[in-house]
Write a protein that holds these residues in place. Structure first.
Motif, short mmCIF file in Angstrom:
data_model
loop_
_atom_site.label_atom_id
_atom_site.label_comp_id
_atom_site.label_asym_id
_atom_site.label_seq_id
_atom_site.Cartn_x
_atom_site.Cartn_y
_atom_site.Cartn_z
N ASN A 42 44.36 47.43 40.70
CA ASN A 42 44.29 46.00 40.38
C ASN A 42 42.89 45.44 40.60
OD1 ASN A 42 46.99 46.07 39.74
ND2 ASN A 42 47.67 45.22 41.68
N THR A 43 42.22 45.92 41.64
CA THR A 43 40.86 45.47 41.91
C THR A 43 39.93 45.89 40.78
OG1 THR A 43 41.26 45.62 44.28
CG2 THR A 43 38.96 45.57 43.57
N LEU A 44 40.09 47.12 40.30
CA LEU A 44 39.25 47.59 39.20
C LEU A 44 39.53 46.80 37.92
CD1 LEU A 44 39.33 51.46 39.78
CD2 LEU A 44 37.44 49.88 40.20
N VAL A 45 40.78 46.48 37.66
CA VAL A 45 41.11 45.69 36.47
C VAL A 45 40.44 44.32 36.55
CG1 VAL A 45 43.00 44.51 35.28
CG2 VAL A 45 43.26 46.88 35.95
N VAL A 46 40.50 43.70 37.71
CA VAL A 46 39.88 42.38 37.88
C VAL A 46 38.37 42.48 37.72
CG1 VAL A 46 39.42 40.55 39.55
CG2 VAL A 46 41.74 41.43 39.29
N ALA A 47 37.76 43.51 38.30
CA ALA A 47 36.30 43.67 38.20
C ALA A 47 35.87 43.87 36.75
CB ALA A 47 35.84 44.84 39.06
N VAL A 48 36.62 44.67 36.00
CA VAL A 48 36.28 44.90 34.59
C VAL A 48 36.44 43.61 33.79
CG1 VAL A 48 37.06 46.09 32.49
CG2 VAL A 48 36.78 47.36 34.62
N CYS A 49 37.51 42.87 34.04
CA CYS A 49 37.71 41.59 33.34
C CYS A 49 36.59 40.61 33.65
CB CYS A 49 39.07 40.99 33.69
SG CYS A 49 40.46 41.89 33.00
N LEU A 51 33.53 41.35 34.50
CA LEU A 51 32.32 41.81 33.79
C LEU A 51 32.38 41.47 32.30
CD1 LEU A 51 31.71 45.28 35.47
CD2 LEU A 51 30.26 43.26 35.59
N ILE A 52 33.53 41.67 31.68
CA ILE A 52 33.66 41.37 30.25
C ILE A 52 33.45 39.89 29.99
CG2 ILE A 52 35.32 41.30 28.34
CD1 ILE A 52 36.42 43.98 29.41
N VAL A 53 34.09 39.04 30.79
CA VAL A 53 33.93 37.59 30.61
C VAL A 53 32.48 37.19 30.88
CG1 VAL A 53 34.59 35.34 31.55
CG2 VAL A 53 36.34 37.05 31.06
N GLY A 54 31.86 37.80 31.88
CA GLY A 54 30.46 37.51 32.18
C GLY A 54 29.54 37.86 31.03
N VAL A 55 29.80 38.99 30.39
CA VAL A 55 28.98 39.40 29.24
C VAL A 55 29.16 38.42 28.09
CG1 VAL A 55 28.75 41.17 27.44
CG2 VAL A 55 28.84 41.83 29.85
N PHE A 56 30.42 38.00 27.82
CA PHE A 56 30.65 37.02 26.76
C PHE A 56 29.95 35.70 27.05
CE2 PHE A 56 34.44 39.55 25.39
CZ PHE A 56 34.00 39.76 24.09
N ILE A 57 30.00 35.24 28.29
CA ILE A 57 29.31 33.99 28.64
C ILE A 57 27.80 34.16 28.48
CG2 ILE A 57 28.78 32.44 30.57
CD1 ILE A 57 31.69 32.82 31.47
#
Length: 76
Positions: A42-49, A51-57
């Motif tokens: 779950n921690t890895l899923v949150v970290a990946v999400c 990162l993805i949102v950060g890249v989009f922003i």
């Protein structure tokens, strides 16, 4: 009629505090705690999400900066 004496404030409050912790303990016994593997997953899923949102922003900010700069230079 006989008067009914109320317990003093300290006894009432202490009783409520004790009741709260008894109920808290009984509720925590009902909790199904995750395994360490589930927590890691779950921690890895949150970290990946994140990162993805950060890249989009970051991409949106970068494109918006280029657009604003182009508009300013066009009308300057």
């Amino acid at each position: 009629m006989a008067e009914v004496k109320k317990e003093n404030w300290f006894k009432r409050t202490w009783g409520k505090v004790c009741k709260y912790f008894r109920e808290l303990r009984s509720e925590l016994k009902k909790v199904v705690w995750p395994t360490p593997q589930q927590v890691l997953k779950n921690t890895l899923v949150v970290a990946v999400c994140v990162l993805i949102v950060g890249v989009f922003i970051w991409l949106f900010d970068f494109v918006a900066e280029i657009g604003v700069t182009a508009l300013i230079s066009a009308f300057h």
